[in-house]
Design a protein around this motif. Structure first.
Motif, short mmCIF file in Angstrom:
data_model
loop_
_atom_site.label_atom_id
_atom_site.label_comp_id
_atom_site.label_asym_id
_atom_site.label_seq_id
_atom_site.Cartn_x
_atom_site.Cartn_y
_atom_site.Cartn_z
N ALA A 69 0.84 -1.20 0.00
CA ALA A 69 0.00 0.00 0.00
C ALA A 69 0.87 1.25 0.00
O ALA A 69 2.10 1.17 0.18
CB ALA A 69 -0.93 -0.01 1.21
N GLN A 70 0.25 2.40 -0.17
CA GLN A 70 1.02 3.64 -0.28
C GLN A 70 1.76 3.96 1.01
O GLN A 70 2.95 4.29 0.99
CB GLN A 70 0.11 4.80 -0.66
N ASP A 71 1.09 3.84 2.14
CA ASP A 71 1.76 4.11 3.42
C ASP A 71 2.88 3.11 3.68
O ASP A 71 3.92 3.45 4.24
CB ASP A 71 0.75 4.08 4.56
N ASP A 72 2.65 1.86 3.27
CA ASP A 72 3.70 0.85 3.43
C ASP A 72 4.89 1.15 2.52
O ASP A 72 6.04 0.85 2.86
CB ASP A 72 3.16 -0.55 3.13
N ALA A 73 4.62 1.74 1.35
CA ALA A 73 5.71 2.13 0.46
C ALA A 73 6.59 3.19 1.11
O ALA A 73 7.83 3.16 0.98
CB ALA A 73 5.15 2.64 -0.87
N VAL A 74 5.97 4.12 1.84
CA VAL A 74 6.74 5.14 2.56
C VAL A 74 7.58 4.48 3.66
O VAL A 74 8.77 4.79 3.83
CB VAL A 74 5.80 6.20 3.14
N ARG A 75 6.98 3.55 4.40
CA ARG A 75 7.73 2.85 5.46
C ARG A 75 8.89 2.06 4.86
O ARG A 75 9.98 2.01 5.44
CB ARG A 75 6.79 1.91 6.21
N LEU A 76 8.64 1.44 3.70
CA LEU A 76 9.70 0.66 3.07
C LEU A 76 10.84 1.56 2.61
O LEU A 76 12.02 1.20 2.75
CB LEU A 76 9.12 -0.12 1.88
N ALA A 77 10.51 2.73 2.08
CA ALA A 77 11.56 3.66 1.65
C ALA A 77 12.38 4.14 2.83
O ALA A 77 13.61 4.25 2.76
CB ALA A 77 10.93 4.85 0.91
N THR A 163 7.47 12.45 -0.68
CA THR A 163 6.47 12.87 -1.67
C THR A 163 6.71 12.18 -3.00
O THR A 163 5.77 11.74 -3.67
CB THR A 163 6.50 14.39 -1.84
N GLN A 164 7.96 12.08 -3.39
CA GLN A 164 8.30 11.39 -4.63
C GLN A 164 7.88 9.92 -4.55
O GLN A 164 7.33 9.36 -5.52
CB GLN A 164 9.79 11.49 -4.91
N VAL A 165 8.13 9.27 -3.42
CA VAL A 165 7.73 7.87 -3.26
C VAL A 165 6.22 7.73 -3.39
O VAL A 165 5.72 6.82 -4.07
CB VAL A 165 8.21 7.33 -1.89
N ARG A 166 5.47 8.61 -2.76
CA ARG A 166 4.01 8.54 -2.85
C ARG A 166 3.53 8.69 -4.29
O ARG A 166 2.65 7.93 -4.74
CB ARG A 166 3.40 9.64 -1.97
#
Length: 475
Positions: A69-77, A163-166
């Motif tokens: 998910a998007q929030d998980d993508a931020v955590r992963l980054a 922001t770029q990751v999102r």
């Protein structure tokens, strides 16, 4: 001896005063996690130990084991991206350089040994910058401002990266979702072209009618190839933003579709109240103004005069007489402004201070304007996406159902039914594009509220690759 004690006491006090100005990287990370908690979730850290690296690797593996998910993508980054770690490490270096500006230069110890006949002279000189000592409190104050500026820059860089990751995540999911509909259009066009070929073979279709269907099939094949490449490119861009290895990239799974639109958009009053003096761009311009103002007073003095003070202790040995004598005293080295009166340096200092003041003024004036622009893009994208969801797509669905009934009643032929199906798919693809534009604008607005208006700015457009398919389906 008393003079030496006083000098030593002054130097120790200066060292203590300089040490009190230090801002550590842990303090900066805590500040970033607090001021940008909606971006970092309090998870920003600099991994320096093997335990921290193992914890990051474990979290990354856990996040990759399910659709991201998007929030998980931020955590992963935050946990996995070396780019993010490089930003934090560079912030650490900038803060350390700022702290160094508040340190007084170390004193210089000079040892001399001279022999003249039966005399041996040993000279000892401890010297330091007198102006540096007198202006040390101001230097410490400047160092604090520089460190605060470096901390704001670190927060801004992290906000930009998140922001770029999102936004990259949004594009990757939307491209994957659009690819499925492009495949359906190609299958529909292929069936239409095959049916046209058979009908021409039995004499029920002209060459022109078959050519029209064949051209649409060729266009659909081209659009499918473009959609496949767009999906691959968006996925690889996300891979780079997350800092995935080749093994991790193979494990990456994305949701099948973008999140639903929120029930209601954010109100302009809520967005305006969330912004203000806490904006990063205003804080950075204010810190630059403070540094320029405080530095001007110190640097102006150095353009006129520079003084080095030293304490000398010399011993002269008379080998012939067997005695010795001691000399003590002070030395002052004063730079004489004979050739350079410092006018050019003073002009540069005045210009830098004036530029910093105007940059701060420009940041304050432009903050609300940039926020209004970002909110307009956000609200327009929301309205367009909701219009597709509530009006256009349901109407297309209703038309498709009605045409199925007409086809069953033998009121229309197979080509009309296939054309209607293609138009419906094209509308869904346009709706996906509108939904993508909304989530891109949402990420941009979040960055603008905290004061990074140029982070992920996006334009609102209702056009999509489906427009070409719709045009072909009209024939």
């Amino acid at each position: 001896m008393r003079r030496a004690v006083r000098v030593a006491s002054a130097l120790v006090g200066a060292a203590y005063l300089a040490g009190c100005a230090s801002l550590g990287i842990n303090d900066a990370l805590n500040s970033t996690n607090t001021s940008a908690s909606q971006f970092t979730g309090g998870n920003l850290e600099l991994s320096r130990t093997e335990e921290q690296q193992k914890a990051r690797a474990g979290l990354s593996q856990e996040l990759l084991s399910k659709p991201l998910a998007q929030d998980d993508a931020v955590r992963l980054a935050l946990a996995n991206s070396p780019t993010m770690q490089a930003l934090v490490a560079q912030g650490w270096a900038d803060i350390a350089a700022a702290n160094q500006a508040g340190r007084m230069p170390n004193p210089v110890f000079t040892f001399e040994r001279f022999r003249l006949g039966d005399e041996l002279e040993i000279g000892r000189l401890l010297s330091f910058g007198l102006a540096d000592l007198l202006l040390l409190p101001k230097r410490v104050s400047i160092a604090e401002s520089l460190a605060a500026q470096a901390q704001v820059q670190l927060t801004g860089a992290v906000v930009d990266q998140i922001t770029q990751v999102r936004q990259v995540w949004v594009r990757a999911v939307a491209a994957q979702q659009s690819l499925k509909y492009a495949e359906q259009v190609k299958e529909s066009a292929e069936a239409s072209a095959e049916l046209a070929r058979r009908m021409q073979a039995v004499g029920n279709f002209s060459r022109l009618q078959r050519a029209r269907q064949q051209v649409f099939y060729a266009d659909a094949t081209t659009q499918l190839a473009s959609a496949r490449h767009a999906t691959t490119a968006a996925r690889e861009e996300l891979t780079r933003a997350l800092g995935l290895t080749d093994v991790q990239a193979a494990q990456l799974k994305l949701p099948e579709r973008l999140p639903d639109l929120p029930r209601a958009p954010r109100e302009a009053s809520q967005v305006a109240s969330a912004a203000g003096e806490q904006r990063l761009d205003i804080q950075q311009a204010k810190a630059q103004l403070e540094v320029a103002g405080r530095s001007q007073g110190i640097n102006l003095l150095s353009t006129f005069v520079d003084v080095e003070a030293g304490y000398r202790h010399d011993t002269v040995f008379d080998n012939a007489g067997g005695g010795s004598a001691t000399r003590r005293g002070w030395e002052f080295d004063i730079q004489l402004p004979l050739f350079d009166w410092g006018t050019a340096r003073r002009d540069a200092l005045n210009a830098q201070a004036l530029a910093a003041a105007n940059r701060y003024d420009a940041a304050v004036r432009g903050a609300t304007s940039q926020l209004r622009e970002n909110y307009s893009a956000y609200r327009t994208a929301y309205d367009i996406a909701r219009h597709y969801r509530d009006e256009i797509v349901p109407l297309r669905q209703s038309m498709a159902e009605e045409n199925v009934l007409r086809y069953n009643g033998m009121l229309i032929g197979a080509f009309e039914l296939l054309a209607e199906a293609r138009d419906q798919i094209a509308s869904v693809t346009s709706a996906i594009n509108a939904q993508q534009q909304f989530w891109l604008a949402d990420a941009s607005l979040k960055a603008a509220v905290i004061g990074r208006p140029m982070a992920g700015m996006t334009s609102v457009s209702s056009s999509s690759p489906a427009s070409t398919l719709s045009a072909g389906a009209a024939h």
